[in-house]
Motif scaffolding. Structure first.
Motif, short mmCIF file in Angstrom:
data_model
loop_
_atom_site.label_atom_id
_atom_site.label_comp_id
_atom_site.label_asym_id
_atom_site.label_seq_id
_atom_site.Cartn_x
_atom_site.Cartn_y
_atom_site.Cartn_z
N UNK A 16 0.68 -1.30 0.15
CA UNK A 16 -0.10 -0.25 0.08
C UNK A 16 0.81 1.23 0.06
N UNK A 17 0.36 2.33 -0.69
CA UNK A 17 1.25 3.55 -1.09
C UNK A 17 0.91 4.57 0.08
N UNK A 18 1.73 5.17 0.75
CA UNK A 18 1.69 6.14 1.67
C UNK A 18 2.68 7.40 1.29
N UNK A 19 2.19 8.22 0.31
CA UNK A 19 2.95 9.28 0.09
C UNK A 19 2.77 10.65 1.16
N UNK A 20 3.88 11.26 1.73
CA UNK A 20 3.79 12.37 2.38
C UNK A 20 4.64 13.45 1.66
N UNK A 21 3.97 13.68 0.42
CA UNK A 21 4.39 14.77 -0.55
C UNK A 21 3.13 15.60 -1.12
N UNK A 57 9.24 12.01 -1.60
CA UNK A 57 9.76 12.79 -2.61
C UNK A 57 8.95 12.17 -3.92
N UNK A 58 8.13 13.15 -4.69
CA UNK A 58 7.40 12.56 -5.74
C UNK A 58 8.53 12.16 -6.87
N UNK A 59 8.02 11.07 -7.58
CA UNK A 59 8.79 10.84 -8.80
C UNK A 59 7.90 10.79 -9.95
N UNK A 60 6.83 11.59 -9.86
CA UNK A 60 6.01 11.74 -11.09
C UNK A 60 6.67 12.25 -12.30
N UNK A 61 6.32 12.26 -13.40
CA UNK A 61 7.15 13.13 -14.48
C UNK A 61 6.95 14.41 -14.29
N UNK A 62 8.08 14.86 -14.45
CA UNK A 62 8.56 16.62 -14.08
C UNK A 62 8.74 16.77 -12.71
N UNK A 90 7.77 -2.27 6.47
CA UNK A 90 7.73 -0.92 5.88
C UNK A 90 8.74 -0.76 4.93
N UNK A 91 8.40 -0.25 3.69
CA UNK A 91 9.33 -0.13 2.56
C UNK A 91 9.41 1.54 2.60
N UNK A 92 10.83 1.99 2.46
CA UNK A 92 10.96 3.36 2.14
C UNK A 92 11.36 3.52 0.65
N UNK A 93 10.59 4.50 0.00
CA UNK A 93 10.55 4.83 -1.34
C UNK A 93 11.49 5.93 -1.54
N UNK A 94 12.80 5.77 -1.99
CA UNK A 94 13.90 6.83 -1.98
C UNK A 94 14.94 6.55 -2.97
N UNK A 95 15.55 7.59 -3.45
CA UNK A 95 16.85 7.31 -4.17
C UNK A 95 17.82 7.61 -3.51
N UNK A 96 17.60 8.19 -2.13
CA UNK A 96 19.03 8.82 -1.53
C UNK A 96 19.46 7.86 -0.44
N UNK A 97 20.92 7.36 -0.50
CA UNK A 97 21.25 6.66 0.62
C UNK A 97 20.90 7.06 1.92
N UNK A 98 21.01 8.47 2.22
CA UNK A 98 20.95 9.07 3.64
C UNK A 98 19.48 8.79 4.17
N UNK A 99 18.58 8.97 3.15
CA UNK A 99 17.04 8.61 3.67
C UNK A 99 16.84 7.25 3.97
#
Length: 275
Positions: A16-21, A57-62, A90-99
């Protein structure tokens, strides 16, 4: 009394998706505070979600990039609150290693990376250090530019080769093979035709020997097929069709906005196939 039947055949896990963006393509701005996010998370858990995927962080186009500091501020309080209330993965959806590091410390156990550990040279080593499961996704370019006329000679072969190469890179850095998941990246630098080709080729990706995550929920290609589905919230039917196809082809999990409806569809499918 209604008889309750248990599907005799395993279905994919439902993430399930939980976006805080403020700007995600489907639910941006709906769950900006930790309180709103935890309420949404509780709702998805009650609906039967197997995993929660938290994104800051949103990864939508643009989409524009968010600083590591701001992203951590968005996701860590939510992960901590969910972990206190539930033992759901829990999964973390991020590109950043620090996050990812901060999220795992807060209670996440999966790093879902749309950049497939390419955002930073340190990303593969951090994934190995954390010891968590890692989802490697294919994306052409970056969120800000990925939909600028994406081109491939053979989209299935190129995405397959990319994912296998990233898996080898992760393992070379010390990530255990059994911790690696693959995601063909529906909607991330692909035309409608590319997305449909990748969906049709899901058995090929499953056959690679890694768990496959499929994320087609409310994606724009659905509106290209049904122009009446201009709003993301109008794409439930197309989302279910894609994820049922994924279930029939053996994907390990599906990443969705509509948890209850997806579980019901997958359970009915599993019951039919097991009858």
């Amino acid at each position: 009394m209604t008889q309750v039947l248990r599907p005799p055949r395993a279905r994919p896990r439902v993430m399930g998706i939980v976006n805080v963006t403020p700007d995600s393509f489907s639910d941006g701005g709906q769950f900006l505070s930790a309180a709103d996010g935890i309420e949404h998370a509780r709702r998805l858990i009650a609906q039967g979600a197997d995993i929660l995927d938290i994104g800051g962080e949103s990864t939508r186009p643009g989409a524009a990039q968010v600083s590591e500091f701001d992203e951590i501020l968005r996701v860590v309080p939510l992960i901590e609150a969910i972990r206190k209330a539930s033992d759901i993965p829990i999964s973390i959806d991020t590109m950043k290693p620090g996050v990812a590091r901060a999220a795992v410390k807060a209670g996440a156990s999966i790093w879902n990376d749309v950049a497939a550990l390419r955002f930073s040279p340190q990303a593969p080593e951090v994934a190995a250090e954390l010891g968590c499961e890692v989802v490697l996704m294919h994306m052409l370019g970056e969120p800000g530019t990925m939909q600028d006329a994406p081109r491939y000679d053979d989209v299935v072969a190129e995405v397959e080769a990319f994912l296998l190469a990233r898996a080898l890179t992760a393992m070379a850095a010390g990530v255990a093979k059994e911790k690696i998941w693959l995601d063909p990246g529906i909607g991330f630098g692909k035309t409608v035709e590319h997305n449909l080709a990748l969906l049709a080729a899901l058995p090929r990706f499953v056959a690679l020997g890694y768990p496959v995550l499929l994320g087609a929920s409310r994606k724009r290609f659905i509106a290209a097929i049904d122009p009446s589905a201009g709003e993301a919230s109008d794409r439930l039917g197309g989302s279910l069709a894609a994820h049922l196809h994924g279930g029939a082809t053996g994907v390990a999990a599906v990443r969705v906005h509509d948890v209850r409806e997806t579980i019901q569809a997958l359970d009915v499918q599993a019951s039919i196939l097991g009858a």
